[in-house]
Design an enzyme around this catalytic site. Structure first.
Site, PDB file in Angstrom:
ATOM      1  CB  CYS A   1     -34.616  18.019  33.275  1.00 26.23           C
ATOM      2  SG  CYS A   1     -34.295  16.591  34.301  1.00 26.23           S
TER       3      CYS A   1
ATOM      4  NE  ARG B   1     -23.761  11.909  48.539  1.00 27.82           N
ATOM      5  CZ  ARG B   1     -24.765  12.323  49.337  1.00 27.82           C
ATOM      6  NH1 ARG B   1     -25.979  11.847  49.139  1.00 27.82           N
ATOM      7  NH2 ARG B   1     -24.547  13.176  50.299  1.00 27.82           N
TER       8      ARG B   1
ATOM      9  NE  ARG C   1     -17.301  10.810  47.644  1.00 26.91           N
ATOM     10  CZ  ARG C   1     -18.009  11.531  46.785  1.00 26.91           C
ATOM     11  NH1 ARG C   1     -17.585  11.678  45.554  1.00 26.91           N
ATOM     12  NH2 ARG C   1     -19.138  12.093  47.157  1.00 26.91           N
TER      13      ARG C   1
ATOM     14  NE  ARG D   1     -18.438  18.153  37.510  1.00 27.67           N
ATOM     15  CZ  ARG D   1     -17.232  17.687  37.776  1.00 27.67           C
ATOM     16  NH1 ARG D   1     -16.362  17.537  36.800  1.00 27.67           N
ATOM     17  NH2 ARG D   1     -16.884  17.352  39.006  1.00 27.67           N
ATOM     18  NE  ARG D   2     -15.559  14.838  39.887  1.00 29.31           N
ATOM     19  CZ  ARG D   2     -15.570  15.108  41.181  1.00 29.31           C
ATOM     20  NH1 ARG D   2     -16.285  14.358  42.004  1.00 29.31           N
ATOM     21  NH2 ARG D   2     -14.868  16.125  41.658  1.00 29.31           N
TER      22      ARG D   2
ATOM     23  CE  LYS E   1     -17.234  20.210  44.757  1.00 24.32           C
ATOM     24  NZ  LYS E   1     -18.356  19.437  45.312  1.00 24.32           N
ATOM     25  CG  ASP E   2     -21.225  21.491  47.421  1.00 28.77           C
ATOM     26  OD1 ASP E   2     -21.323  20.780  46.400  1.00 28.77           O
ATOM     27  OD2 ASP E   2     -20.426  21.271  48.337  1.00 28.77           O
TER      28      ASP E   2
END
Length: 332
Positions: free
Chosen positions: A234, A141, A147, A123-124, A75-76
């Site tokens: 974008c 972050r 987190r 997205r979340r 995903k990165d």
């Protein structure tokens, strides 16, 4: 084999899993730790540009011959191919869904209105806002430890993380809910690992082929094709999930779902498409085009509900730098 890895606990854990499989196959393996921009720059992912910040330094090490192989979280990884590099294998992926880690064992539906949910992913944030639960999101972050610690300290009421990472770290017991993709679709490629090498290393490519999982490769190819098509403009908050199943005649097919929307939840599109397994990339492109035809560019338009100032200001200085976004109920 010299395998390059980010220094985060999760990255090293993921790399270690691949290293162990290679050792089982009889290869000698050394793990080389590499610091990326995403590890040193604590700005918001949306400010940094998202894709590439975790991959560039490692790819440079591949080009320079300092390592032979790298293990990316897929995903990165940017969707654009890198000159001279090839993804030689995509192993079978973990469960791609998102999870909630919340105070008092709460689920999304049980969190009171105005609860603060921490996430670094637009997205979340966009999908949580679209649910209309009256939740606020705070841009954070950091690694899994930092987190989850925000929840323990009461700085936020919950955080959203990838189930795959929690599983690989052995921390699923801290999860209070596995989030249904009908509510929040994961990032394209979430839960999958990509083993990238120099294209010229044909012998290494052959050695890694045994680790490749065709169904996973087809699924993430479809998901990333949606991302590639929509990144032409974008970057908007985007989720996508492909699943492999059999049709009525026993043939394998790809079922692909995607979401695109605004951060404040004032606009969203969810579309799906199904097709043959060998047409995975085409299905992704076609679904992205359907999203565009149905008005996905609205996700790039200025919001009618600009972000409000965060209640209580920023997180403490010993936490990660943050930007807060106040998400209101749709139509509020």
């Amino acid at each position: 084999m010299r395998i390059g890895s980010r220094r985060s606990t999760l990255a090293l854990t993921q790399t270690g899993l691949i290293a162990d499989r290679l050792r089982t196959l009889g290869h000698q393996v050394e793990i080389v730790e590499i610091v990326t921009e995403g590890d040193t720059n604590r700005a918001s992912l949306s400010q940094l540009g998202g894709t590439g910040i975790f991959a560039t330094a490692i790819r440079n090490a591949l080009h320079d011959g300092r390592i032979d192989l790298t293990v990316h979280s897929l995903k990165d990884l940017p969707t654009a191919p890198a000159d001279g590099l090839t993804v030689a294998a995509i192993p079978q992926r973990e469960d791609p869904r998102d999870v909630l880690v919340a105070r008092d064992g709460l689920t999304l539906g049980e969190l009171p209105v105005d609860s603060v949910v921490g996430t670094g992913a637009p997205r979340r944030a966009a999908q949580l806002a679209a649910l209309g639960l009256g939740l606020r999101t705070r841009d954070i972050r950091g690694n899994v430890d930092s987190r989850v610690e925000l929840v323990r300290r009461g700085v936020v009421d919950a955080v959203v993380l990838a189930r795959a990472g929690m599983s690989r770290l052995g921390r699923l017991d801290e999860v209070t809910e596995v989030i249904d993709p009908l509510q929040v679709l994961p990032a394209p490629g979430q839960g999958a690992l990509a083993l990238e090498i120099r294209t010229a290393d044909t012998q290494l490519h052959e050695a890694l082929h045994v680790l490749d999982h065709p169904d996973t490769r087809a699924a993430v190819t479809a998901e990333r094709a949606v991302l590639a098509r929509l990144e032409a403009g974008c970057a908007a908050p985007l989720g996508a999930l492909a699943e492999i199943s059999e049709d009525l005649d026993g043939r394998l097919e790809v079922s692909l779902r995607a979401f695109v929307g605004r951060l404040d939840g004032s606009f969203e599109l969810r579309r799906s498409m199904t097709g043959p397994l060998d047409k995975a990339e085409r299905i992704g492109h076609d679904l992205a085009q359907q999203l565009l035809d149905d008005g996905a560019l609205e996700a790039f338009a200025p919001s009618d509900h600009p972000p409000e100032p965060p209640p209580g200001g920023h997180l403490p200085t010993d936490a990660n730098p943050v930007t807060d976004i106040h998400h209101q109920r749709r139509g509020a």
